[in-house]
Design a protein around this motif. Structure first.
Motif, PDB file in Angstrom:
ATOM      1  N   GLY A 273       0.768  -1.103  -0.128  1.00  0.00           N
ATOM      2  CA  GLY A 273       0.068  -0.156  -0.032  1.00  0.00           C
ATOM      3  C   GLY A 273       0.882   1.434  -0.220  1.00  0.00           C
ATOM      4  O   GLY A 273       1.856   1.138   0.935  1.00  0.00           O
ATOM      5  N   SER A 274       0.492   2.106  -1.057  1.00  0.00           N
ATOM      6  CA  SER A 274       1.469   3.420  -1.162  1.00  0.00           C
ATOM      7  C   SER A 274       0.709   4.552  -0.490  1.00  0.00           C
ATOM      8  O   SER A 274      -0.627   4.308  -0.156  1.00  0.00           O
ATOM      9  CB  SER A 274       1.483   3.743  -2.503  1.00  0.00           C
TER      10      SER A 274
ATOM     11  N   GLU B 181       0.705  -1.840  -4.830  1.00  0.00           N
ATOM     12  CA  GLU B 181      -0.505  -1.170  -4.656  1.00  0.00           C
ATOM     13  C   GLU B 181      -1.666  -1.678  -5.631  1.00  0.00           C
ATOM     14  O   GLU B 181      -1.242  -2.272  -6.520  1.00  0.00           O
ATOM     15  CB  GLU B 181      -0.145  -0.025  -5.172  1.00  0.00           C
TER      16      GLU B 181
END
Length: 194
Positions: A137-138, A156
């Motif tokens: 997850g960015s 992501e």
């Protein structure tokens, strides 16, 4: 900006006065307080904030805490008011008092990861410059790690948690705003070190 700073401290003084003798279990909340300090923490000159805050009767320690709570921690470091390592648990001091205040909602301006300031300091102490960081997850942490680590890979799924469109597009736009190189892969966003 001076009027905005005065307004923020006036709201804080009102909040303090309203809750001084409050016998209810909850606090009397002033909804404009958080918004006012978000602007002050990000945009105001730090020296001017301290000058005006002290005129309203707030101690330097209290001013540091409220600015930090609203995203001004790194600006306080840059200004020389704080030195890294001096205030490891600063972010937790006012959370119980100002429960309605959230960590700066304008986070794209400061690029701070959504982890406590204490945890950020520990990560900075590790000297990540020789490490590759992999995260699922960015977000703002991606830019933080890209700046501090040798390289950062963020996996992501491209779902915007706020439901406002493509998260990958939002990351690209942010990277462009801060002049950061970003390479996309169907399963991974890679932020290249500067």
């Amino acid at each position: 900006m001076k009027q905005i700073i005065h307004n923020a401290f006036s709201l804080w003084r009102e909040f303090t006065n309203n809750n001084k003798n409050n016998t209810n279990p909850g606090l009397i909340i002033n909804p404009g307080l958080a918004k006012a300090f978000q602007v002050v923490a990000i945009e105001a000159e730090i020296a001017e904030v301290f000058e005006i805050g002290r005129a309203y009767g707030f101690s330097p320690v209290s001013i540091i805490n409220i600015l930090s709570l609203h995203g001004g921690y790194f600006r306080l470091l840059q200004s020389g008011v704080l030195k890294r390592g001096e205030c490891r648990f600063l972010d937790s001091l006012y959370h119980s008092t100002f429960t309605e205040l959230s960590y700066n909602t304008n986070n794209s301006e400061i690029l701070a990861p959504w982890i406590t300031l204490s945890a950020q300091e520990v990560l900075l102490d590790l000297n990540l410059s020789n490490y590759t960081v992999v995260e699922y997850g960015s977000g703002m942490s991606t830019f933080f790690f890209a700046k501090e680590a040798k390289e950062c890979y963020s996996f992501e799924d491209d779902q915007d948690p706020a439901g406002k469109g493509s998260w990958t597009s939002a990351m690209q736009a942010q990277a462009s705003r801060i002049n950061q190189s970003i390479l996309l892969d169907p399963s991974c966003i890679m932020i290249c070190p500067s």
